[in-house]
Scaffold this motif. Sequence first.
Motif, mmCIF file in Angstrom:
data_model
loop_
_atom_site.group_PDB
_atom_site.id
_atom_site.type_symbol
_atom_site.label_atom_id
_atom_site.label_comp_id
_atom_site.label_asym_id
_atom_site.label_seq_id
_atom_site.Cartn_x
_atom_site.Cartn_y
_atom_site.Cartn_z
ATOM 1 N N PHE A 81 0.839 -1.198 0.000
ATOM 2 C CA PHE A 81 0.000 0.000 0.000
ATOM 3 C C PHE A 81 0.880 1.256 0.000
ATOM 4 C CE2 PHE A 81 -2.693 3.162 2.301
ATOM 5 C CZ PHE A 81 -3.675 3.277 1.320
ATOM 6 N N THR A 82 1.980 1.220 0.753
ATOM 7 C CA THR A 82 2.934 2.329 0.750
ATOM 8 C C THR A 82 3.501 2.553 -0.649
ATOM 9 O OG1 THR A 82 3.549 1.889 3.053
ATOM 10 C CG2 THR A 82 5.098 3.186 1.733
ATOM 11 N N ASP A 83 3.845 1.450 -1.307
ATOM 12 C CA ASP A 83 4.352 1.545 -2.680
ATOM 13 C C ASP A 83 3.281 2.105 -3.609
ATOM 14 O OD1 ASP A 83 6.024 1.015 -4.985
ATOM 15 O OD2 ASP A 83 4.732 -0.716 -5.365
ATOM 16 N N TYR A 84 2.048 1.683 -3.391
ATOM 17 C CA TYR A 84 0.932 2.154 -4.219
ATOM 18 C C TYR A 84 0.758 3.669 -4.102
ATOM 19 C CZ TYR A 84 -3.917 2.919 -5.644
ATOM 20 O OH TYR A 84 -5.060 3.398 -6.228
ATOM 21 N N LEU A 85 0.914 4.188 -2.887
ATOM 22 C CA LEU A 85 0.701 5.613 -2.663
ATOM 23 C C LEU A 85 1.903 6.464 -3.077
ATOM 24 C CD1 LEU A 85 -1.085 5.661 0.819
ATOM 25 C CD2 LEU A 85 -2.124 5.970 -1.417
ATOM 26 N N HIS A 86 3.107 5.959 -2.818
ATOM 27 C CA HIS A 86 4.288 6.817 -2.945
ATOM 28 C C HIS A 86 5.323 6.297 -3.940
ATOM 29 C CE1 HIS A 86 2.755 9.040 0.469
ATOM 30 N NE2 HIS A 86 2.720 7.940 1.197
ATOM 31 N N ASN A 87 4.996 5.268 -4.683
ATOM 32 C CA ASN A 87 5.924 4.735 -5.687
ATOM 33 C C ASN A 87 7.276 4.394 -5.050
ATOM 34 O OD1 ASN A 87 6.838 3.911 -8.196
ATOM 35 N ND2 ASN A 87 7.542 5.947 -8.779
ATOM 36 N N ASN A 88 7.216 3.677 -3.927
ATOM 37 C CA ASN A 88 8.403 3.325 -3.162
ATOM 38 C C ASN A 88 8.861 1.923 -3.560
ATOM 39 O OD1 ASN A 88 10.220 2.457 -1.085
ATOM 40 N ND2 ASN A 88 9.359 4.008 0.275
ATOM 41 N N THR A 119 10.613 -5.190 -0.458
ATOM 42 C CA THR A 119 10.493 -5.790 0.875
ATOM 43 C C THR A 119 9.169 -6.529 1.015
ATOM 44 O OG1 THR A 119 11.824 -3.988 1.801
ATOM 45 C CG2 THR A 119 10.554 -5.316 3.340
ATOM 46 N N ALA A 120 8.106 -5.907 0.511
ATOM 47 C CA ALA A 120 6.783 -6.543 0.584
ATOM 48 C C ALA A 120 6.756 -7.847 -0.191
ATOM 49 C CB ALA A 120 5.730 -5.585 0.032
ATOM 50 N N PHE A 121 7.419 -7.870 -1.336
ATOM 51 C CA PHE A 121 7.458 -9.091 -2.145
ATOM 52 C C PHE A 121 8.122 -10.231 -1.387
ATOM 53 C CE2 PHE A 121 9.709 -11.980 -4.970
ATOM 54 C CZ PHE A 121 8.690 -12.389 -5.817
ATOM 55 N N TRP A 122 9.258 -9.954 -0.749
ATOM 56 C CA TRP A 122 9.970 -11.019 -0.043
ATOM 57 C C TRP A 122 9.239 -11.435 1.226
ATOM 58 C CZ3 TRP A 122 12.923 -13.939 -2.606
ATOM 59 C CH2 TRP A 122 13.667 -13.436 -3.686
ATOM 60 N N LEU A 123 8.560 -10.521 1.880
ATOM 61 C CA LEU A 123 7.715 -10.906 3.009
ATOM 62 C C LEU A 123 6.599 -11.836 2.548
ATOM 63 C CD1 LEU A 123 7.323 -7.592 5.058
ATOM 64 C CD2 LEU A 123 8.525 -9.674 5.753
ATOM 65 N N LEU A 124 6.015 -11.501 1.397
ATOM 66 C CA LEU A 124 4.952 -12.333 0.846
ATOM 67 C C LEU A 124 5.497 -13.707 0.455
ATOM 68 C CD1 LEU A 124 1.938 -12.248 0.151
ATOM 69 C CD2 LEU A 124 2.568 -11.544 -2.160
ATOM 70 N N ALA A 125 6.716 -13.735 -0.057
ATOM 71 C CA ALA A 125 7.338 -15.018 -0.398
ATOM 72 C C ALA A 125 7.533 -15.879 0.849
ATOM 73 C CB ALA A 125 8.678 -14.775 -1.094
ATOM 74 N N ILE A 126 7.913 -15.247 1.966
ATOM 75 C CA ILE A 126 8.060 -15.985 3.227
ATOM 76 C C ILE A 126 6.704 -16.528 3.674
ATOM 77 C CG2 ILE A 126 8.648 -15.769 5.670
ATOM 78 C CD1 ILE A 126 10.722 -13.658 4.853
ATOM 79 N N VAL A 127 5.663 -15.700 3.542
ATOM 80 C CA VAL A 127 4.310 -16.150 3.877
ATOM 81 C C VAL A 127 3.934 -17.363 3.041
ATOM 82 C CG1 VAL A 127 1.859 -15.531 3.783
ATOM 83 C CG2 VAL A 127 3.520 -13.896 4.673
ATOM 84 N N TRP A 128 4.264 -17.312 1.748
ATOM 85 C CA TRP A 128 3.955 -18.442 0.864
ATOM 86 C C TRP A 128 4.681 -19.703 1.307
ATOM 87 C CZ3 TRP A 128 6.803 -21.685 -2.281
ATOM 88 C CH2 TRP A 128 6.063 -22.467 -3.184
ATOM 89 N N LEU A 148 4.979 -11.066 -15.327
ATOM 90 C CA LEU A 148 4.340 -10.002 -16.100
ATOM 91 C C LEU A 148 4.732 -8.602 -15.640
ATOM 92 C CD1 LEU A 148 0.734 -11.470 -16.409
ATOM 93 C CD2 LEU A 148 2.622 -11.634 -18.038
ATOM 94 N N ARG A 149 5.234 -8.504 -14.410
ATOM 95 C CA ARG A 149 5.626 -7.200 -13.887
ATOM 96 C C ARG A 149 4.477 -6.189 -13.930
ATOM 97 N NH1 ARG A 149 10.394 -7.559 -10.982
ATOM 98 N NH2 ARG A 149 11.834 -8.956 -12.054
ATOM 99 N N VAL A 150 3.285 -6.627 -13.566
ATOM 100 C CA VAL A 150 2.126 -5.729 -13.534
ATOM 101 C C VAL A 150 2.049 -5.090 -12.154
ATOM 102 C CG1 VAL A 150 -0.364 -5.541 -13.783
ATOM 103 C CG2 VAL A 150 0.903 -7.184 -15.177
ATOM 104 N N ASP A 151 2.410 -3.831 -12.049
ATOM 105 C CA ASP A 151 2.386 -3.144 -10.764
ATOM 106 C C ASP A 151 0.975 -3.103 -10.187
ATOM 107 O OD1 ASP A 151 5.100 -2.483 -10.521
ATOM 108 O OD2 ASP A 151 4.847 -0.861 -11.972
ATOM 109 N N PHE A 152 0.914 -3.213 -8.856
ATOM 110 C CA PHE A 152 -0.307 -3.110 -8.057
ATOM 111 C C PHE A 152 -1.145 -4.402 -8.041
ATOM 112 C CE2 PHE A 152 -0.254 1.606 -9.325
ATOM 113 C CZ PHE A 152 0.713 1.875 -8.376
ATOM 114 N N ILE A 153 -0.918 -5.334 -8.993
ATOM 115 C CA ILE A 153 -1.751 -6.531 -9.005
ATOM 116 C C ILE A 153 -1.571 -7.333 -7.724
ATOM 117 C CG2 ILE A 153 -0.036 -7.923 -10.237
ATOM 118 C CD1 ILE A 153 -3.855 -8.173 -10.557
ATOM 119 N N VAL A 154 -0.332 -7.388 -7.209
ATOM 120 C CA VAL A 154 -0.073 -8.142 -5.986
ATOM 121 C C VAL A 154 -0.778 -7.494 -4.804
ATOM 122 C CG1 VAL A 154 1.712 -8.996 -4.427
ATOM 123 C CG2 VAL A 154 2.125 -8.953 -6.882
#
Length: 277
Positions: free
Chosen positions: A25-32, A38-47, A91-97
């Motif tokens: 959500f932070t990335d969505y708002l501020h293009n961070n 970091t969110a991707f790797w946290l999600l990978a750990i969750v998976w 696909l590198r589609v931003d925001f889909i995740v």
Amino acid sequence: MLEMTIARLYEFTIILYALSVLLYFTDYLHNNRKANKTAFWLLAIVWVLQTIFLFLRMIDTGRFPILTIYEGMYFYTWVLITFSLIINRILRVDFIVFFTNVIGFLVMALHTFTPIQHESQVVAQALVSELLIIHITMAILSYGAFSLSFVFSLLYILQYNLLKRKKWGKRLLRIQDLSKLDHMSYVLNVIGVPMLLLSLILGSIWASVKLSEFVWYDAKVLGSFLVIAGYSYYFYQRLAKGITGKAIANWNIAAFLVILINFFLLSQLSNFHFWIL
């Protein structure tokens, strides 16, 4: 002691999942981009943790764990995370995740914090059948495809409104162009509809053979065919009438809402679906 440890690991997983969604959500708002990574790797750990829990559950029950609503919600979340990670990498589609995992997080939170874990295993064991397992697995996978299609349609509507209001900026560029969003939504429905139809056929065969009181006008059966009808009309509008764009995206969103009603409400009104809350 072991049960308490596993419960704590579930809670740890949901915390990681929440952090991942917040960072997206932070990335969505501020293009961070750092937050995105970091969110991707946290999600990978969750998976990874979810996959381990899935296998442990499989070993504990001696079957593929999808025969109760508790197990089905967990597997559905796992499917959403798996699909979103693959799409994000390929696909590198931003925001889909982000948008996909808002749905996944809500389902996982329900799974973790509602007292539905203790339903009778006698019913689940009585339902064990290879045909039934294939039926349920295909249904949940189709729901995963429909969920992602729903997210693409939401992004389409968001992008459309930004363009209409001439809100130029980085967010507009990162959502991807309208044609790509529309195409991906369509492709996912092409995958989901035949998978759900085959699932219904297999489920009907199983019910006809195994159940003495199977009726075609059961609430869940009618709801499932209503879902098929809704998406069939989606294809009719798109392919026969040539309707695309915002109108077809809105219809796709409406069709997904029918899936939610069928999954969470009509399952409870069914005479033979034992996904009990």
